[in-house]
Design an enzyme around this catalytic site. Structure first.
Site, PDB file in Angstrom:
ATOM      1  N   SER A   1    -127.636 -27.184  18.770  1.00 57.92           N
ATOM      2  CA  SER A   1    -126.576 -26.988  19.765  1.00 57.92           C
ATOM      3  C   SER A   1    -127.100 -26.989  21.187  1.00 57.92           C
ATOM      4  CB  SER A   1    -125.846 -25.667  19.494  1.00 57.92           C
ATOM      5  OG  SER A   1    -126.739 -24.570  19.590  1.00 57.92           O
TER       6      SER A   1
ATOM      7  N   GLU B   1    -113.312   1.307  52.056  1.00 58.66           N
ATOM      8  CA  GLU B   1    -112.641   1.834  53.241  1.00 58.66           C
ATOM      9  C   GLU B   1    -113.621   2.554  54.163  1.00 58.66           C
ATOM     10  OE1 GLU B   1    -109.614   2.474  49.832  1.00 58.66           O
ATOM     11  OE2 GLU B   1    -111.766   2.182  50.086  1.00 58.66           O
TER      12      GLU B   1
ATOM     13  N   ALA C   1    -112.569 -13.181  15.150  1.00 57.45           N
ATOM     14  CA  ALA C   1    -112.212 -11.792  14.849  1.00 57.45           C
ATOM     15  C   ALA C   1    -111.681 -11.084  16.088  1.00 57.45           C
ATOM     16  CB  ALA C   1    -113.427 -11.051  14.297  1.00 57.45           C
TER      17      ALA C   1
END
Length: 338
Positions: free
Chosen positions: A170, A55, A278
Site C-alpha cells: 500500500s 481575549e 466499526a
C-alpha cells in the site's frame, strides 16, 4: 450580521487556527479588539494550554485603547477561574463596551460569560459566523458537547476505492504532498488510533514529522487496539519516539470513553477498513478526510469494510465542506450525516 461584524469575526477565526495543536485540552480561540473609533488596536489567540486566553492577549496588545471599544471573539468569553481568570471580567476591567462572539460556550463551568457582560451594561451579540468558528474549533466542541473525543477518519485510496493491492502493498498510494498533509493532521491531534491488523501488516511509526523530515516536538499518543495481544514488543509503535497505549476495549465507544477520561480531545483514526467500519457503524466518526489517488488497481483491499450496510438507502452520506487538489491526489473532507 453586519459586514463589519463578519469581517472581524472572520479575522478572529483566522487567529484561532494558529492555536491548533497546542491548546488541547482547551479550545482554540481568536480575538480582535477595536478602539472606540473602529480601529484595530489588538489581536490575540489562545496559544497554549495554561497560557493567557485570546481575549487577554488581545487586550494586552490594545492597552488603554480598548476602553469604549469592541471585542470580536470566536467563542463566548469564559466566566470561570481555572488556570487563568475569567475573560468576561477581563473585558469588563478593560472597559470594553461591545462584545461580538460566534459560538456559545457549551461548558457548564465556562458558560455564562455573555450574561455576565450584559448584566454589567456591555452590548453583546452572538452567533456571528458561527459555522466558520465551529469548524476551526470542532474537536473541542465535540468533546465538550458529547463527552468523548472528536474522531477524524483519514484514509488514502485509489480511484476505485482500494487501500492496498492483492499482495498487501500500500506504500505509497498517496502523493508526497498528501503524506505531508497527513503529518500536519497528526501534529494537531491528541491521539492516533490504529488496529492490531494495521500495525502487524505495515509496522507504522504513527508519529508526526516536520516538513524537513525531523520528528515534531509535540507527538500525539499512539493508541493500538489489540484485544488479543498480537502486536509484538519489537513493533515500531513501542519505540521511544512517542507514548503508546495498548487498548483491549471491546467497542469503539468504550475506547473513546477511556480516552476522554485521559483528557484526549481529538483522535485521528488510521486503522484498517474493519476498524473504520466499526467506528462508522457506531456513529462515532465526526469527520472523514480522504486522499483519492488517480490510480486504478481493480482488486485488493477496500478502504472500508464491516459497516453492515447492505442496501444503497442505508449508505452513509457525507456533507462535504472541502475539496482540493494535493499533489496528484484529490482531498475530500466532510462530516457524515447522522
Amino acid at each position: 450580521m453586519s459586514p463589519l461584524d463578519g469581517r472581524f469575526v472572520g479575522r478572529a477565526v483566522e487567529l484561532a487556527a494558529k492555536g491548533l495543536g497546542t491548546t488541547s485540552p482547551n479550545p482554540v480561540v481568536g480575538c480582535v479588539v477595536l478602539d472606540v473609533d473602529g480601529n484595530v488596536v489588538g489581536e490575540g489567540w489562545h496559544e497554549r494550554a495554561g497560557g493567557p486566553h485570546a481575549e487577554v492577549n488581545a487586550l494586552a496588545a490594545a492597552g488603554e485603547r480598548a476602553r469604549g471599544g469592541t471585542a470580536y471573539v470566536t467563542l463566548e468569553p469564559c466566566n470561570h477561574t481555572g488556570r487563568t481568570g475569567p475573560c468576561a471580567q477581563a473585558l469588563l476591567d478593560a472597559g470594553i463596551a461591545r462584545v461580538v462572539f460566534a459560538v456559545p460556550d457549551p461548558g457548564a463551568l465556562a458558560g455564562g460569560g455573555a450574561e455576565r457582560l450584559r448584566a454589567a451594561g456591555v452590548e453583546v451579540t452572538g452567533g456571528v459566523l458561527a459555522a466558520e468558528a465551529e469548524r476551526v474549533n470542532e474537536a473541542w466542541l465535540t468533546a465538550a458537547r458529547s463527552r468523548r473525543p472528536h474522531v477524524t477518519w483519514k484514509f488514502a485510496a485509489t480511484l476505485d476505492g482500494r487501500s492496498a493491492a492483492v499482495d498487501g502493498t500500500s506504500r505509497w498510494i498517496s502523493s508526497v504532498e498528501s503524506r505531508e498533509q497527513v503529518h500536519d493532521l497528526r501534529r494537531r491531534v491528541d491521539a492516533i488510533v490504529a488496529g492490531s491488523g494495521t500495525v502487524l501488516a505495515d509496522d507504522p511509526d504513527l508519529t508526526a514529522r516536520e516538513p524537513d523530515g525531523t520528528s515534531s516536538p509535540r507527538q500525539p499518543l499512539r493508541v493500538v487496539l489489540d484485544r488479543r495481544g498480537r502486536v509484538p514488543a519489537t513493533a515500531k509503535v513501542h519505540d521511544a519516539a512517542a507514548s503508546t497505549l495498548v487498548s483491549t476495549a471491546a467497542t469503539p465507544a468504550e475506547l473513546l470513553d477511556d480516552l476522554h477520561g485521559k483528557g484526549i480531545v481529538s483522535v485521528l483514526l488510521e486503522g484498517g477498513p474493519t476498524l473504520a467500519g466499526a467506528f462508522l457503524a457506531a456513529g462515532l466518526v465526526d469527520r472523514v478526510t480522504a486522499y483519492v489517488a488517480p490510480t486504478l488497481l481493480g482488486s485488493g483491499s477496500h478502504a472500508l469494510a464491516g459497516t453492515a450496510i447492505t442496501t444503497i438507502t442505508d449508505a452513509i452520506g457525507l456533507d462535504v465542506d472541502d475539496v482540493a487538489l494535493v499533489g496528484g491526489d484529490v482531498r475530500v473532507s466532510g462530516r457524515p450525516r447522522r
